[in-house]
Design a protein around this motif. Structure first.
Motif, PDB file in Angstrom:
ATOM      1  N   LEU A  14       0.830  -1.205   0.000  1.00 31.57           N
ATOM      2  CA  LEU A  14       0.000   0.000   0.000  1.00 31.57           C
ATOM      3  C   LEU A  14       0.865   1.257   0.000  1.00 31.57           C
ATOM      4  CD1 LEU A  14      -2.810   1.207   0.076  1.00 31.57           C
ATOM      5  CD2 LEU A  14      -2.791   0.971   2.569  1.00 31.57           C
ATOM      6  N   VAL A  15       1.956   1.244   0.748  1.00 28.87           N
ATOM      7  CA  VAL A  15       2.884   2.385   0.750  1.00 28.87           C
ATOM      8  C   VAL A  15       3.512   2.563  -0.626  1.00 28.87           C
ATOM      9  CG1 VAL A  15       5.059   3.258   1.700  1.00 28.87           C
ATOM     10  CG2 VAL A  15       3.370   2.227   3.213  1.00 28.87           C
ATOM     11  N   LEU A  16       3.844   1.459  -1.282  1.00 28.18           N
ATOM     12  CA  LEU A  16       4.425   1.530  -2.627  1.00 28.18           C
ATOM     13  C   LEU A  16       3.456   2.176  -3.610  1.00 28.18           C
ATOM     14  CD1 LEU A  16       6.744   0.757  -4.556  1.00 28.18           C
ATOM     15  CD2 LEU A  16       5.638  -1.460  -4.867  1.00 28.18           C
ATOM     16  N   ILE A  17       2.187   1.792  -3.539  1.00 22.13           N
ATOM     17  CA  ILE A  17       1.178   2.396  -4.419  1.00 22.13           C
ATOM     18  C   ILE A  17       1.011   3.877  -4.111  1.00 22.13           C
ATOM     19  CG2 ILE A  17      -1.273   2.393  -5.013  1.00 22.13           C
ATOM     20  CD1 ILE A  17      -1.261  -0.622  -4.596  1.00 22.13           C
ATOM     21  N   MET A  18       0.983   4.226  -2.830  1.00 15.35           N
ATOM     22  CA  MET A  18       0.858   5.629  -2.447  1.00 15.35           C
ATOM     23  C   MET A  18       2.052   6.440  -2.931  1.00 15.35           C
ATOM     24  SD  MET A  18      -0.600   4.990   1.425  1.00 15.35           S
ATOM     25  CE  MET A  18      -0.236   6.665   1.936  1.00 15.35           C
ATOM     26  N   LEU A  19       3.239   5.875  -2.820  1.00 17.35           N
ATOM     27  CA  LEU A  19       4.446   6.568  -3.278  1.00 17.35           C
ATOM     28  C   LEU A  19       4.413   6.791  -4.778  1.00 17.35           C
ATOM     29  CD1 LEU A  19       7.211   7.696  -2.462  1.00 17.35           C
ATOM     30  CD2 LEU A  19       8.168   5.411  -2.805  1.00 17.35           C
ATOM     31  N   LEU A  20       3.940   5.784  -5.513  1.00 18.56           N
ATOM     32  CA  LEU A  20       3.830   5.917  -6.960  1.00 18.56           C
ATOM     33  C   LEU A  20       2.834   6.996  -7.342  1.00 18.56           C
ATOM     34  CD1 LEU A  20       4.601   4.890  -9.771  1.00 18.56           C
ATOM     35  CD2 LEU A  20       2.831   3.150  -9.548  1.00 18.56           C
ATOM     36  N   LEU A  21       1.699   7.043  -6.651  1.00 22.56           N
ATOM     37  CA  LEU A  21       0.705   8.083  -6.920  1.00 22.56           C
ATOM     38  C   LEU A  21       1.240   9.474  -6.606  1.00 22.56           C
ATOM     39  CD1 LEU A  21      -2.549   6.359  -5.566  1.00 22.56           C
ATOM     40  CD2 LEU A  21      -1.875   6.684  -7.953  1.00 22.56           C
ATOM     41  N   ILE A  22       1.991   9.592  -5.519  1.00 18.47           N
ATOM     42  CA  ILE A  22       2.567  10.887  -5.149  1.00 18.47           C
ATOM     43  C   ILE A  22       3.566  11.354  -6.198  1.00 18.47           C
ATOM     44  CG2 ILE A  22       4.080  12.038  -3.486  1.00 18.47           C
ATOM     45  CD1 ILE A  22       2.760  10.318  -1.309  1.00 18.47           C
ATOM     46  N   ILE A  23       4.417  10.457  -6.665  1.00 22.82           N
ATOM     47  CA  ILE A  23       5.412  10.824  -7.671  1.00 22.82           C
ATOM     48  C   ILE A  23       4.739  11.229  -8.977  1.00 22.82           C
ATOM     49  CG2 ILE A  23       7.292   9.930  -9.105  1.00 22.82           C
ATOM     50  CD1 ILE A  23       8.105   8.207  -6.705  1.00 22.82           C
ATOM     51  N   ASN A  24       3.745  10.467  -9.394  1.00 22.67           N
ATOM     52  CA  ASN A  24       3.026  10.814 -10.617  1.00 22.67           C
ATOM     53  C   ASN A  24       2.313  12.160 -10.477  1.00 22.67           C
ATOM     54  OD1 ASN A  24       3.890   8.410 -11.634  1.00 22.67           O
ATOM     55  ND2 ASN A  24       1.920   7.373 -11.516  1.00 22.67           N
ATOM     56  N   GLY A  25       1.690  12.387  -9.310  1.00 25.72           N
ATOM     57  CA  GLY A  25       1.024  13.660  -9.094  1.00 25.72           C
ATOM     58  C   GLY A  25       1.997  14.831  -9.090  1.00 25.72           C
ATOM     59  N   MET A  26       3.161  14.639  -8.477  1.00 27.81           N
ATOM     60  CA  MET A  26       4.173  15.694  -8.472  1.00 27.81           C
ATOM     61  C   MET A  26       4.675  15.987  -9.880  1.00 27.81           C
ATOM     62  SD  MET A  26       6.458  14.817  -5.085  1.00 27.81           S
ATOM     63  CE  MET A  26       7.677  16.032  -5.593  1.00 27.81           C
ATOM     64  N   ALA A  27       4.879  14.927 -10.678  1.00 28.65           N
ATOM     65  CA  ALA A  27       5.331  15.131 -12.055  1.00 28.65           C
ATOM     66  C   ALA A  27       4.309  15.914 -12.861  1.00 28.65           C
ATOM     67  CB  ALA A  27       5.606  13.777 -12.719  1.00 28.65           C
ATOM     68  N   ALA A  28       3.024  15.575 -12.691  1.00 27.44           N
ATOM     69  CA  ALA A  28       1.979  16.305 -13.412  1.00 27.44           C
ATOM     70  C   ALA A  28       1.893  17.756 -12.939  1.00 27.44           C
ATOM     71  CB  ALA A  28       0.635  15.599 -13.218  1.00 27.44           C
ATOM     72  N   TRP A  29       2.016  17.975 -11.614  1.00 28.74           N
ATOM     73  CA  TRP A  29       1.933  19.346 -11.078  1.00 28.74           C
ATOM     74  C   TRP A  29       3.097  20.199 -11.551  1.00 28.74           C
ATOM     75  CZ3 TRP A  29       5.030  22.158  -7.635  1.00 28.74           C
ATOM     76  CH2 TRP A  29       4.470  23.346  -7.160  1.00 28.74           C
ATOM     77  N   ILE A  30       4.319  19.636 -11.497  1.00 27.43           N
ATOM     78  CA  ILE A  30       5.495  20.386 -11.944  1.00 27.43           C
ATOM     79  C   ILE A  30       5.388  20.734 -13.422  1.00 27.43           C
ATOM     80  CG2 ILE A  30       7.984  20.208 -12.348  1.00 27.43           C
ATOM     81  CD1 ILE A  30       8.136  18.525  -9.791  1.00 27.43           C
ATOM     82  N   THR A  31       4.918  19.779 -14.226  1.00 23.81           N
ATOM     83  CA  THR A  31       4.765  20.038 -15.657  1.00 23.81           C
ATOM     84  C   THR A  31       3.731  21.125 -15.903  1.00 23.81           C
ATOM     85  OG1 THR A  31       5.314  17.725 -16.127  1.00 23.81           O
ATOM     86  CG2 THR A  31       4.246  18.973 -17.868  1.00 23.81           C
ATOM     87  N   HIS A  32       2.621  21.074 -15.174  1.00 22.91           N
ATOM     88  CA  HIS A  32       1.573  22.080 -15.336  1.00 22.91           C
ATOM     89  C   HIS A  32       2.082  23.466 -14.958  1.00 22.91           C
ATOM     90  CE1 HIS A  32      -2.452  23.776 -15.430  1.00 22.91           C
ATOM     91  NE2 HIS A  32      -2.309  24.209 -14.185  1.00 22.91           N
ATOM     92  N   ARG A  33       2.797  23.566 -13.833  1.00 22.18           N
ATOM     93  CA  ARG A  33       3.325  24.850 -13.410  1.00 22.18           C
ATOM     94  C   ARG A  33       4.374  25.369 -14.394  1.00 22.18           C
ATOM     95  NH1 ARG A  33       1.014  28.068  -9.971  1.00 22.18           N
ATOM     96  NH2 ARG A  33       3.074  28.848  -9.340  1.00 22.18           N
ATOM     97  N   TRP A  34       5.176  24.481 -14.929  1.00 25.04           N
ATOM     98  CA  TRP A  34       6.214  24.874 -15.877  1.00 25.04           C
ATOM     99  C   TRP A  34       5.582  25.433 -17.149  1.00 25.04           C
ATOM    100  CZ3 TRP A  34       8.751  21.745 -20.076  1.00 25.04           C
ATOM    101  CH2 TRP A  34       9.885  22.379 -20.559  1.00 25.04           C
ATOM    102  N   LEU A  35       4.544  24.754 -17.634  1.00 28.39           N
ATOM    103  CA  LEU A  35       3.858  25.248 -18.828  1.00 28.39           C
ATOM    104  C   LEU A  35       3.197  26.597 -18.563  1.00 28.39           C
ATOM    105  CD1 LEU A  35       2.223  21.996 -20.240  1.00 28.39           C
ATOM    106  CD2 LEU A  35       4.059  23.322 -21.265  1.00 28.39           C
ATOM    107  N   GLU A  36       2.598  26.754 -17.377  1.00 31.70           N
ATOM    108  CA  GLU A  36       1.975  28.034 -17.051  1.00 31.70           C
ATOM    109  C   GLU A  36       3.009  29.161 -17.027  1.00 31.70           C
ATOM    110  OE1 GLU A  36      -0.133  27.718 -13.397  1.00 31.70           O
ATOM    111  OE2 GLU A  36      -2.019  27.168 -14.380  1.00 31.70           O
ATOM    112  N   ASN A  37       4.170  28.907 -16.446  1.00 32.63           N
ATOM    113  CA  ASN A  37       5.207  29.930 -16.393  1.00 32.63           C
ATOM    114  C   ASN A  37       5.740  30.255 -17.774  1.00 32.63           C
ATOM    115  OD1 ASN A  37       5.001  30.102 -13.604  1.00 32.63           O
ATOM    116  ND2 ASN A  37       6.557  28.565 -13.239  1.00 32.63           N
ATOM    117  N   ARG A  38       5.849  29.224 -18.617  1.00 35.04           N
ATOM    118  CA  ARG A  38       6.335  29.450 -19.985  1.00 35.04           C
ATOM    119  C   ARG A  38       5.367  30.360 -20.745  1.00 35.04           C
ATOM    120  NH1 ARG A  38      11.603  28.542 -21.071  1.00 35.04           N
ATOM    121  NH2 ARG A  38      12.293  26.709 -19.952  1.00 35.04           N
ATOM    122  N   ILE A  39       4.074  30.096 -20.589  1.00 33.99           N
ATOM    123  CA  ILE A  39       3.075  30.904 -21.293  1.00 33.99           C
ATOM    124  C   ILE A  39       3.037  32.317 -20.731  1.00 33.99           C
ATOM    125  CG2 ILE A  39       0.611  31.128 -21.749  1.00 33.99           C
ATOM    126  CD1 ILE A  39       0.427  28.076 -21.726  1.00 33.99           C
TER     127      ILE A  39
END
Length: 292
Positions: A264-289
């Motif tokens: 369960l911790v492994l699944i939670m860690l995977l979800l956190i990493i994926n969510g962080m990657a999506a958030w960082i990408t979204h913020r990066w695109l917003e700053n670029r625009i």
């Protein structure tokens, strides 16, 4: 009347075929989703009782039957950090080379792509034996977090490169032609136009790579080792969560409760990493625009 009846029968047959086809198309994702929630529900049902602050912050005891998984989490994060630190620059750089500086009909590009396709299908245990021979023995890193991370980097590179390359190739050529007409150099075009536009493809490769790396077991058995103590450097041996789950469920009597909790911790860690990657990408695109 007979002709009208034949026409109606033909329409009815066509409608039945369409209904059957639609039902089959929808049943596949529904079955896959049901299996996913069934597995996830089983893990949550058996593992949620193990999750506590003590479980996440204390050391492993009694071969994993009791205690926590703090050293296991630290080892997993370090192995993943080494993997991504090596694979992301190499993967994106190779994808840029293949997509922007190598023609599709070029023999070198074809050779690299075919090699990557073959490597993507190689079993993980083969990568483990390769990592054991190269990083553990020849380079002298021994059984360590560094050996495990470098081996995982070799595993995820084919996925990351091909996904990033397809993401770059999906960017319309109008971006390149427009930048060339404005006299923008190729480096600026890549950094300011092509890479931001190719972020979805890069993100797909990153998520797939992280998913394969964080859940890997066979390759790490021969490279990172089995030690469940807290590592003090990258040259220390460390046990990942996947190996810990495997050991508890297969080799340790009475280890199933902690195995479910670790899963369960492994699944939670995977979800956190994926969510962080999506958030960082979204913020990066917003700053670029915003600052373009």
């Amino acid at each position: 009347m007979n002709q009208q009846q034949k026409t109606n029968n033909k329409k009815q047959t066509t409608n039945n075929k369409q209904l059957i086809t639609t039902s089959l198309v929808w049943s596949v994702p529904l079955i896959i989703t049901a299996i996913f929630f069934w597995i996830l529900g089983d893990i949550i049902w058996h593992g949620i009782g193990q999750i506590s602050w003590e479980f996440l912050t204390t050391a492993t005891k009694d071969a994993g039957r009791s205690g926590g998984i703090a050293p296991i989490i630290v080892s997993t994060v370090l192995i993943l950090a080494v993997c991504l630190t090596v694979s992301i620059p190499l993967g994106v750089g190779t994808a840029i080379l293949l997509a922007e500086f190598t023609r599709e009909e070029n023999w070198f590009g074809r050779l690299v792509r075919r090699s990557l396709d073959v490597l993507a299908g190689v079993p993980s245990i083969v990568f483990g034996l390769f990592g054991n021979a190269l990083f553990v023995r020849i380079l002298g890193f021994k059984y360590s977090i560094l050996s495990g991370g470098l081996t995982l980097a070799c595993m995820v590179l084919p996925i990351l490169i091909r996904s990033a390359e397809e993401g770059l190739r999906a960017v319309p050529n109008d971006y390149r032609f427009g930048a060339a007409c404005l006299g923008i150099c190729r480096t600026s075009t890549l950094w300011h136009l092509l890479l931001p536009a190719a972020v979805p493809g890069l993100l797909v490769g990153l998520v797939l790579g992280v998913g394969r790396a964080i859940a890997e077991t066979a390759a790490l058995l021969f490279t990172s080792g089995y030690v469940d103590h807290l590592p003090t450097s990258l040259l220390d041996s460390g046990r990942s969560l996947s190996i810990h789950i495997f050991d508890l469920s297969m080799n340790i009597s009475g280890g199933d409760p902690n195995a479910y909790g670790s899963a369960l911790v492994l699944i939670m860690l995977l979800l956190i990493i994926n969510g962080m990657a999506a958030w960082i990408t979204h913020r990066w695109l917003e700053n670029r625009i915003l600052y373009r």
